[in-house]
Design a protein around this motif. Sequence first.
Motif, PDB file in Angstrom:
ATOM      1  N   ILE A 387      72.258  -8.250  41.564  1.00  0.00           N
ATOM      2  CA  ILE A 387      71.389  -9.063  41.390  1.00  0.00           C
ATOM      3  C   ILE A 387      70.486  -8.649  39.971  1.00  0.00           C
ATOM      4  O   ILE A 387      70.089  -9.136  39.453  1.00  0.00           O
ATOM      5  CB  ILE A 387      70.514  -9.523  42.614  1.00  0.00           C
ATOM      6  CG1 ILE A 387      71.287 -10.328  43.730  1.00  0.00           C
ATOM      7  CG2 ILE A 387      69.317  -9.845  42.338  1.00  0.00           C
ATOM      8  CD1 ILE A 387      70.696 -10.164  45.063  1.00  0.00           C
ATOM      9  N   ALA A 390      72.409  -9.096  37.166  1.00  0.00           N
ATOM     10  CA  ALA A 390      72.280 -10.658  36.678  1.00  0.00           C
ATOM     11  C   ALA A 390      71.053 -10.663  36.149  1.00  0.00           C
ATOM     12  O   ALA A 390      70.951 -11.842  35.030  1.00  0.00           O
ATOM     13  CB  ALA A 390      72.666 -11.498  37.781  1.00  0.00           C
ATOM     14  N   ARG A 391      70.011 -10.396  36.636  1.00  0.00           N
ATOM     15  CA  ARG A 391      68.746 -10.813  36.194  1.00  0.00           C
ATOM     16  C   ARG A 391      68.287 -10.309  34.675  1.00  0.00           C
ATOM     17  O   ARG A 391      67.681 -10.838  34.008  1.00  0.00           O
ATOM     18  CB  ARG A 391      67.570 -10.111  37.041  1.00  0.00           C
ATOM     19  CG  ARG A 391      67.389 -10.849  38.377  1.00  0.00           C
ATOM     20  CD  ARG A 391      66.350 -10.370  39.286  1.00  0.00           C
ATOM     21  NE  ARG A 391      66.025 -10.981  40.566  1.00  0.00           N
ATOM     22  CZ  ARG A 391      65.636 -10.368  41.472  1.00  0.00           C
ATOM     23  NH1 ARG A 391      65.004  -8.947  41.406  1.00  0.00           N
ATOM     24  NH2 ARG A 391      65.088 -10.970  42.443  1.00  0.00           N
ATOM     25  N   SER A 392      69.175  -9.471  34.361  1.00  0.00           N
ATOM     26  CA  SER A 392      68.961  -8.847  32.972  1.00  0.00           C
ATOM     27  C   SER A 392      69.689  -9.793  31.797  1.00  0.00           C
ATOM     28  O   SER A 392      69.667  -9.537  30.796  1.00  0.00           O
ATOM     29  CB  SER A 392      69.619  -7.430  32.832  1.00  0.00           C
ATOM     30  OG  SER A 392      70.823  -7.452  32.947  1.00  0.00           O
ATOM     31  N   PRO A 394      69.046 -13.417  31.335  1.00  0.00           N
ATOM     32  CA  PRO A 394      68.063 -14.774  31.827  1.00  0.00           C
ATOM     33  C   PRO A 394      69.198 -15.791  31.231  1.00  0.00           C
ATOM     34  O   PRO A 394      69.518 -15.959  30.262  1.00  0.00           O
ATOM     35  CB  PRO A 394      66.974 -14.573  31.034  1.00  0.00           C
ATOM     36  CG  PRO A 394      66.728 -13.199  30.740  1.00  0.00           C
ATOM     37  CD  PRO A 394      68.126 -12.658  30.592  1.00  0.00           C
ATOM     38  N   GLN A 396      71.749 -16.845  32.729  1.00  0.00           N
ATOM     39  CA  GLN A 396      73.303 -16.596  32.723  1.00  0.00           C
ATOM     40  C   GLN A 396      73.561 -16.073  34.174  1.00  0.00           C
ATOM     41  O   GLN A 396      74.694 -15.245  34.118  1.00  0.00           O
ATOM     42  CB  GLN A 396      73.928 -15.946  31.607  1.00  0.00           C
ATOM     43  CG  GLN A 396      73.592 -16.505  30.012  1.00  0.00           C
ATOM     44  CD  GLN A 396      74.276 -15.607  29.184  1.00  0.00           C
ATOM     45  OE1 GLN A 396      75.482 -15.395  29.105  1.00  0.00           O
ATOM     46  NE2 GLN A 396      73.591 -15.237  28.175  1.00  0.00           N
ATOM     47  N   GLU A 397      72.550 -15.754  34.799  1.00  0.00           N
ATOM     48  CA  GLU A 397      72.613 -15.328  36.228  1.00  0.00           C
ATOM     49  C   GLU A 397      74.084 -15.546  36.840  1.00  0.00           C
ATOM     50  O   GLU A 397      74.670 -14.656  37.328  1.00  0.00           O
ATOM     51  CB  GLU A 397      71.263 -15.480  37.031  1.00  0.00           C
ATOM     52  CG  GLU A 397      70.063 -14.810  36.435  1.00  0.00           C
ATOM     53  CD  GLU A 397      69.461 -15.652  35.501  1.00  0.00           C
ATOM     54  OE1 GLU A 397      68.292 -15.405  35.328  1.00  0.00           O
ATOM     55  OE2 GLU A 397      69.889 -16.679  35.083  1.00  0.00           O
ATOM     56  N   LYS A 398      73.949 -17.015  37.166  1.00  0.00           N
ATOM     57  CA  LYS A 398      75.350 -17.339  37.874  1.00  0.00           C
ATOM     58  C   LYS A 398      76.732 -16.937  37.144  1.00  0.00           C
ATOM     59  O   LYS A 398      77.558 -16.375  38.108  1.00  0.00           O
ATOM     60  CB  LYS A 398      75.355 -18.743  38.128  1.00  0.00           C
ATOM     61  CG  LYS A 398      76.392 -19.180  39.288  1.00  0.00           C
ATOM     62  CD  LYS A 398      76.383 -20.723  39.415  1.00  0.00           C
ATOM     63  CE  LYS A 398      77.562 -21.167  40.423  1.00  0.00           C
ATOM     64  NZ  LYS A 398      78.742 -20.749  40.254  1.00  0.00           N
ATOM     65  N   TRP A 401      76.967 -13.141  37.828  1.00  0.00           N
ATOM     66  CA  TRP A 401      77.448 -12.915  39.311  1.00  0.00           C
ATOM     67  C   TRP A 401      78.664 -13.376  39.702  1.00  0.00           C
ATOM     68  O   TRP A 401      79.418 -12.690  40.337  1.00  0.00           O
ATOM     69  CB  TRP A 401      76.408 -13.644  40.299  1.00  0.00           C
ATOM     70  CG  TRP A 401      76.637 -13.713  41.550  1.00  0.00           C
ATOM     71  CD1 TRP A 401      77.456 -14.608  42.321  1.00  0.00           C
ATOM     72  CD2 TRP A 401      75.989 -12.950  42.739  1.00  0.00           C
ATOM     73  NE1 TRP A 401      77.608 -14.164  43.640  1.00  0.00           N
ATOM     74  CE2 TRP A 401      76.663 -13.169  43.932  1.00  0.00           C
ATOM     75  CE3 TRP A 401      75.048 -11.919  42.466  1.00  0.00           C
ATOM     76  CZ2 TRP A 401      76.294 -12.408  44.903  1.00  0.00           C
ATOM     77  CZ3 TRP A 401      74.859 -11.151  43.671  1.00  0.00           C
ATOM     78  CH2 TRP A 401      75.254 -11.387  44.875  1.00  0.00           C
TER      79      TRP A 401
END
Length: 461
Positions: A387, A390-392, A394, A396-398, A401
């Motif tokens: 998580i 992924a937050r790094s 922005p 494109q998190e999904k 993941w």
Amino acid sequence: MQVTETLAQGLKREFKVVLPAADLATRLEGQLAEVQAKARINGFRPGKVPVAHLKRLYGRSIMADVVQEAVNEAHRKIVEDNALRLALEPKIDFAGEKDELEKAFEAQADFAFTVALELLPKIEVGGFDDIEIERLVADVGEAEIDEVLNRLAEQNRTYAAKEGDAAIAENGDKVTLDFVGKIDGEPFEGGAGQDVDVVLGSGRFIPGFEAQVEGMKIGESRTLSLTFPENYASAALAGKAAAFDVTLKSVAAPAEVKIDDDLAKAFGLEDLAKLKDSIRSNIERDYDAASRRKWKRALLDALDKKYAFDLPEGLVAQEFDTVWRKVEAEQSRSGRSYEDEGTTEEAARSDYQKIAERRVRLGLLLAEIGEKAGVKISDEEVSQALIERARSFPGQEKIVWDYYRKNPQALAEIRAPLFEEKVVDHIIGLIKVTDKKVSKDDLLKIADEDAEEAEDEASPV
């Protein structure tokens, strides 16, 4: 199937595997019988297709499957019968003359191949009571908390619009600008903006820009003559003279900065005391991280000196290739050569070979220590780390993941550093640690210098 060990040297093993022609024929016939029961071919009743016909149609393909199954079976047998711990996937060599291989594929001759393996070394871990390291500790002073408070208050500062004769831009004011930059009379990419806010004196623009805006009135236009710094990020603009056509659209004066409960509430906290506690905790976390970088390097250095064992050449080669690709990529990016660094490619390769060996040695050692200590990384811990990764990215998190969740090897890259840190924490509880009080500046300076030196070699993962 006949399996004979032909080489046992260091961590290397080789085995010759022979599958007799009769065994090949039996396996092939068994596979053809299964195909016959299921085959649906025009002109033949279901299950009645002659085996000879099936062999002409599918014999070579089926034999390829038979051979692959034999290779897998040989691999399992070698590993299980000899209780081997492999460092890498085995290398299979189907050595032999082409005619011999063709006969084997027709089940008219024995099928022989070699299996080359590289093993993990046996590591006797032992105790750690002979290792002693120094841990730097820095206290958080009130001045540091006040510095952060002032910065937060400045970021939260409000501005009141200037009107009438007072609407003149001054240092410290927030202004809204339209501008177009030109070099040799032609606009350049990235040199224009509309409704751009900037606090005069903040240094957001190139030197001289903000100072020349001072004194402008709302609605006034000016042409600013400036020169881009020689070390400007864009090489195409560095050192170039430019003219900016600027129009001032609004100006607002800064309000008084207040450090009180309202400031804390603006950041979602109850009062100023809670804000100070939060700032102190964040600073302590930063200091602990800086101290950890230093003592972890010292611990890994001590482990590297304490343990010596044979290294799998294949793992070292893989690690060297990874490190060397980074070196070449950095050279390509910076444009610097080995001569610029005061070395040669041969000397650099030698240095990075040692780094690769160190990383493999420490990686194997930490893995062994962690296994013996029962160190585990839970799926929840991996998910939490994923998580954060992924937050790094922005927006494109999904995508990030899904990429890691669908790629076990990529997910292992998330798990590995978590495991390493847990093992390091386990070891630090078994050695002698002496705390040393230092100033904030000394802690950060020492930790940063050490981090630069250890960028490629301190961590094995």
